[in-house]
Design a protein around this motif. Sequence first.
Motif, PDB file in Angstrom:
ATOM      1  N   LEU A  35      23.712  29.472  29.775  1.00  9.60           N
ATOM      2  CA  LEU A  35      22.954  28.872  28.685  1.00  9.60           C
ATOM      3  C   LEU A  35      21.770  29.773  28.368  1.00  9.60           C
ATOM      4  O   LEU A  35      20.649  29.505  28.757  1.00  9.60           O
ATOM      5  CB  LEU A  35      22.465  27.479  29.079  1.00  9.60           C
ATOM      6  N   ASP A  36      22.070  30.855  27.678  1.00  8.67           N
ATOM      7  CA  ASP A  36      20.971  31.748  27.326  1.00  8.67           C
ATOM      8  C   ASP A  36      20.231  31.169  26.115  1.00  8.67           C
ATOM      9  O   ASP A  36      20.642  30.184  25.516  1.00  8.67           O
ATOM     10  CB  ASP A  36      21.501  33.154  27.032  1.00  8.67           C
ATOM     11  N   GLY A  37      19.153  31.817  25.772  1.00 13.56           N
ATOM     12  CA  GLY A  37      18.333  31.337  24.662  1.00 13.56           C
ATOM     13  C   GLY A  37      19.128  31.198  23.376  1.00 13.56           C
ATOM     14  O   GLY A  37      18.965  30.248  22.615  1.00 13.56           O
ATOM     15  N   GLU A  38      20.055  32.147  23.174  1.00 10.16           N
ATOM     16  CA  GLU A  38      20.842  32.129  21.944  1.00 10.16           C
ATOM     17  C   GLU A  38      21.736  30.887  21.886  1.00 10.16           C
ATOM     18  O   GLU A  38      21.843  30.216  20.863  1.00 10.16           O
ATOM     19  CB  GLU A  38      21.687  33.403  21.899  1.00 10.16           C
ATOM     20  N   THR A  39      22.375  30.585  23.031  1.00  5.48           N
ATOM     21  CA  THR A  39      23.244  29.399  23.070  1.00  5.48           C
ATOM     22  C   THR A  39      22.425  28.130  22.850  1.00  5.48           C
ATOM     23  O   THR A  39      22.841  27.222  22.117  1.00  5.48           O
ATOM     24  CB  THR A  39      23.975  29.314  24.431  1.00  5.48           C
ATOM     25  N   LEU A  40      21.270  28.093  23.497  1.00  9.75           N
ATOM     26  CA  LEU A  40      20.404  26.916  23.313  1.00  9.75           C
ATOM     27  C   LEU A  40      20.002  26.775  21.845  1.00  9.75           C
ATOM     28  O   LEU A  40      19.982  25.669  21.296  1.00  9.75           O
ATOM     29  CB  LEU A  40      19.164  27.022  24.210  1.00  9.75           C
ATOM     30  N   ASP A  41      19.727  27.912  21.209  1.00  8.08           N
ATOM     31  CA  ASP A  41      19.394  27.877  19.769  1.00  8.08           C
ATOM     32  C   ASP A  41      20.553  27.266  18.985  1.00  8.08           C
ATOM     33  O   ASP A  41      20.348  26.441  18.096  1.00  8.08           O
ATOM     34  CB  ASP A  41      19.153  29.297  19.229  1.00  8.08           C
ATOM     35  N   GLU A  42      21.763  27.719  19.330  1.00  2.00           N
ATOM     36  CA  GLU A  42      22.936  27.243  18.587  1.00  2.00           C
ATOM     37  C   GLU A  42      23.156  25.750  18.793  1.00  2.00           C
ATOM     38  O   GLU A  42      23.500  25.025  17.862  1.00  2.00           O
ATOM     39  CB  GLU A  42      24.190  28.032  19.013  1.00  2.00           C
ATOM     40  N   ILE A  43      22.948  25.307  20.039  1.00  2.00           N
ATOM     41  CA  ILE A  43      23.108  23.867  20.306  1.00  2.00           C
ATOM     42  C   ILE A  43      22.063  23.077  19.518  1.00  2.00           C
ATOM     43  O   ILE A  43      22.359  22.064  18.880  1.00  2.00           O
ATOM     44  CB  ILE A  43      23.003  23.575  21.824  1.00  2.00           C
ATOM     45  N   GLU A  44      20.855  23.576  19.534  1.00  3.60           N
ATOM     46  CA  GLU A  44      19.771  22.894  18.816  1.00  3.60           C
ATOM     47  C   GLU A  44      20.115  22.799  17.319  1.00  3.60           C
ATOM     48  O   GLU A  44      19.965  21.746  16.698  1.00  3.60           O
ATOM     49  CB  GLU A  44      18.470  23.669  19.022  1.00  3.60           C
ATOM     50  N   GLU A  45      20.623  23.906  16.790  1.00  2.00           N
ATOM     51  CA  GLU A  45      20.988  23.900  15.368  1.00  2.00           C
ATOM     52  C   GLU A  45      22.121  22.927  15.093  1.00  2.00           C
ATOM     53  O   GLU A  45      22.142  22.234  14.074  1.00  2.00           O
ATOM     54  CB  GLU A  45      21.408  25.300  14.919  1.00  2.00           C
ATOM     55  N   ALA A  46      23.089  22.875  16.027  1.00  2.00           N
ATOM     56  CA  ALA A  46      24.224  21.957  15.851  1.00  2.00           C
ATOM     57  C   ALA A  46      23.742  20.505  15.807  1.00  2.00           C
ATOM     58  O   ALA A  46      24.237  19.686  15.030  1.00  2.00           O
ATOM     59  CB  ALA A  46      25.228  22.145  16.992  1.00  2.00           C
ATOM     60  N   LEU A  47      22.753  20.208  16.635  1.00  2.00           N
ATOM     61  CA  LEU A  47      22.228  18.835  16.664  1.00  2.00           C
ATOM     62  C   LEU A  47      21.475  18.519  15.370  1.00  2.00           C
ATOM     63  O   LEU A  47      21.588  17.421  14.826  1.00  2.00           O
ATOM     64  CB  LEU A  47      21.316  18.644  17.880  1.00  2.00           C
ATOM     65  N   ILE A  48      20.745  19.497  14.875  1.00  2.00           N
ATOM     66  CA  ILE A  48      20.028  19.285  13.609  1.00  2.00           C
ATOM     67  C   ILE A  48      21.042  19.109  12.474  1.00  2.00           C
ATOM     68  O   ILE A  48      20.896  18.219  11.630  1.00  2.00           O
ATOM     69  CB  ILE A  48      19.063  20.453  13.315  1.00  2.00           C
ATOM     70  N   ALA A  49      22.112  19.925  12.509  1.00  2.00           N
ATOM     71  CA  ALA A  49      23.148  19.811  11.472  1.00  2.00           C
ATOM     72  C   ALA A  49      23.854  18.460  11.539  1.00  2.00           C
ATOM     73  O   ALA A  49      24.492  18.036  10.583  1.00  2.00           O
ATOM     74  CB  ALA A  49      24.162  20.937  11.625  1.00  2.00           C
ATOM     75  N   SER A  50      23.741  17.775  12.658  1.00  2.00           N
ATOM     76  CA  SER A  50      24.336  16.444  12.796  1.00  2.00           C
ATOM     77  C   SER A  50      23.334  15.346  12.437  1.00  2.00           C
ATOM     78  O   SER A  50      23.530  14.184  12.788  1.00  2.00           O
ATOM     79  CB  SER A  50      24.844  16.238  14.222  1.00  2.00           C
ATOM     80  N   ASP A  51      22.266  15.735  11.763  1.00  2.04           N
ATOM     81  CA  ASP A  51      21.280  14.786  11.228  1.00  2.04           C
ATOM     82  C   ASP A  51      20.428  14.079  12.274  1.00  2.04           C
ATOM     83  O   ASP A  51      19.775  13.084  11.982  1.00  2.04           O
ATOM     84  CB  ASP A  51      21.937  13.721  10.333  1.00  2.04           C
ATOM     85  N   LEU A  52      20.441  14.572  13.525  1.00  2.83           N
ATOM     86  CA  LEU A  52      19.675  13.873  14.562  1.00  2.83           C
ATOM     87  C   LEU A  52      18.178  14.155  14.454  1.00  2.83           C
ATOM     88  O   LEU A  52      17.369  13.479  15.095  1.00  2.83           O
ATOM     89  CB  LEU A  52      20.175  14.278  15.953  1.00  2.83           C
ATOM     90  N   GLY A  53      17.840  15.159  13.662  1.00  3.17           N
ATOM     91  CA  GLY A  53      16.415  15.468  13.446  1.00  3.17           C
ATOM     92  C   GLY A  53      15.919  16.537  14.403  1.00  3.17           C
ATOM     93  O   GLY A  53      16.394  16.640  15.541  1.00  3.17           O
ATOM     94  N   PRO A  54      14.964  17.355  13.975  1.00  2.00           N
ATOM     95  CA  PRO A  54      14.482  18.484  14.778  1.00  2.00           C
ATOM     96  C   PRO A  54      13.820  18.061  16.093  1.00  2.00           C
ATOM     97  O   PRO A  54      13.981  18.740  17.108  1.00  2.00           O
ATOM     98  CB  PRO A  54      13.471  19.182  13.869  1.00  2.00           C
ATOM     99  N   ALA A  55      13.112  16.946  16.092  1.00  2.00           N
ATOM    100  CA  ALA A  55      12.413  16.550  17.320  1.00  2.00           C
ATOM    101  C   ALA A  55      13.419  16.171  18.411  1.00  2.00           C
ATOM    102  O   ALA A  55      13.269  16.542  19.573  1.00  2.00           O
ATOM    103  CB  ALA A  55      11.466  15.389  17.027  1.00  2.00           C
ATOM    104  N   THR A  56      14.463  15.432  18.008  1.00  2.00           N
ATOM    105  CA  THR A  56      15.510  15.047  18.960  1.00  2.00           C
ATOM    106  C   THR A  56      16.224  16.289  19.480  1.00  2.00           C
ATOM    107  O   THR A  56      16.464  16.428  20.690  1.00  2.00           O
ATOM    108  CB  THR A  56      16.533  14.114  18.280  1.00  2.00           C
ATOM    109  N   ALA A  57      16.556  17.180  18.567  1.00  2.00           N
ATOM    110  CA  ALA A  57      17.263  18.411  18.953  1.00  2.00           C
ATOM    111  C   ALA A  57      16.428  19.210  19.956  1.00  2.00           C
ATOM    112  O   ALA A  57      16.955  19.733  20.941  1.00  2.00           O
ATOM    113  CB  ALA A  57      17.560  19.242  17.708  1.00  2.00           C
ATOM    114  N   ALA A  58      15.127  19.267  19.722  1.00  2.00           N
ATOM    115  CA  ALA A  58      14.251  20.021  20.628  1.00  2.00           C
ATOM    116  C   ALA A  58      14.220  19.367  22.013  1.00  2.00           C
ATOM    117  O   ALA A  58      14.214  20.053  23.039  1.00  2.00           O
ATOM    118  CB  ALA A  58      12.846  20.096  20.030  1.00  2.00           C
ATOM    119  N   LYS A  59      14.237  18.042  22.044  1.00  2.00           N
ATOM    120  CA  LYS A  59      14.229  17.341  23.337  1.00  2.00           C
ATOM    121  C   LYS A  59      15.495  17.649  24.133  1.00  2.00           C
ATOM    122  O   LYS A  59      15.445  17.874  25.347  1.00  2.00           O
ATOM    123  CB  LYS A  59      14.138  15.824  23.118  1.00  2.00           C
ATOM    124  N   VAL A  60      16.641  17.612  23.442  1.00  2.00           N
ATOM    125  CA  VAL A  60      17.909  17.883  24.126  1.00  2.00           C
ATOM    126  C   VAL A  60      17.902  19.330  24.632  1.00  2.00           C
ATOM    127  O   VAL A  60      18.315  19.618  25.752  1.00  2.00           O
ATOM    128  CB  VAL A  60      19.116  17.624  23.190  1.00  2.00           C
TER     129      VAL A  60
END
Length: 305
Positions: free
Chosen positions: A34-59
């Motif tokens: 889980l490098d920084g790049e993968t974490l970035d991608e996961i975070e973006e995927a969560l935002i793209a799923s409408d969960l919101g940036p704050a939730t994505a950052a928490k995950v």
Amino acid sequence: MNDAPWLDRLRAGFRKTSDRLGDNLTGLFTKAALDGETLDEIEEALIASDLGPATAAKVRTRLAAERFERGLTEEAAREIVAQELEKILAPVAQPLEIDAFPRPQVILVVGVNGSGKTTTIAKLAHLLVEQDYGVLLAAGDTFRAAAIEQLRIWADRVGVQVISGPEGGDSSAVVFDGVKKATAEGIDVLIVDTAGRLQNKKGLMDELAKIRRVLGRLNPAAPHNVVLVLDATTGQNGLNQIEVFQEVAGVTGLVMTKLDGTARGGVLVAAAEQYGLPIHAVGVGEGMDDLRPFDAREAARAIAG
Ligand code: GDP
């Protein structure tokens, strides 16, 4: 299990949302670390799923802190997403409270036209009738003749009375008559439909303020609840509606509708995270029985898949 039909409906309701989340995450888990790049991608995927940036950052923070001995599996990631969503949703999962006094308890229902307001009022009335409450509906959206008619049709189905006035008439007069009738007849709950013309924000604000004034004079604590009905299919737009209706109506809680027909159900989490307003129930279909009291754990698991 008694609960199974409800759970199935809820899961079916969130399926499009969780499928979308799954699609967005797929491919990310084949990576060993889980490098920084993968974490970035996961975070973006969560935002793209409408969960919101704050939730994505928490995950993201949570995933970064975990140790995955044999790499992260999709299952483990979904579990973490579910746990984080549940933490966000648990504080806002609050059923609509109907106090014993004073009678009638007044529920003002607000939201833009088409959000599912009338249907939600009918579903809510049905739920309350099932719990042995006496319910009266007030057709406060006097602007649209169709809205008054629609409310009547639903009231007949649910088996409750409706009070209405002439098309184009004063909505606060209808509400006044509603409180009088409910008081005289010992009816427990008065549910008030209201106009949803956001395009005329000033007009709507004045109208709702007048309804509140009339209510307050008859019953100082009224309205006891101001429920905003939000259409989940509008995604992030729904969040703007929360802001506008908080300003014009003083919202005390939310019902989110149409979770069965959208991949944007994640917006419910964004709403919880951003506004912290109670979420009372969710709409998962067009029928009378399709309103589900909101349960954080069920919703978190259904969204995470
Ligand atoms: P209003 O203009 O806000 O009063 O909206 P209505 O109650 O008339 O609803 C608009 C449309 O949305 C109708 O066709 C309803 O059947 C539909 N609707 C309302 N709630 C739900 C829901 O939870 N799921 C689905 N699929 N449709 C819904």
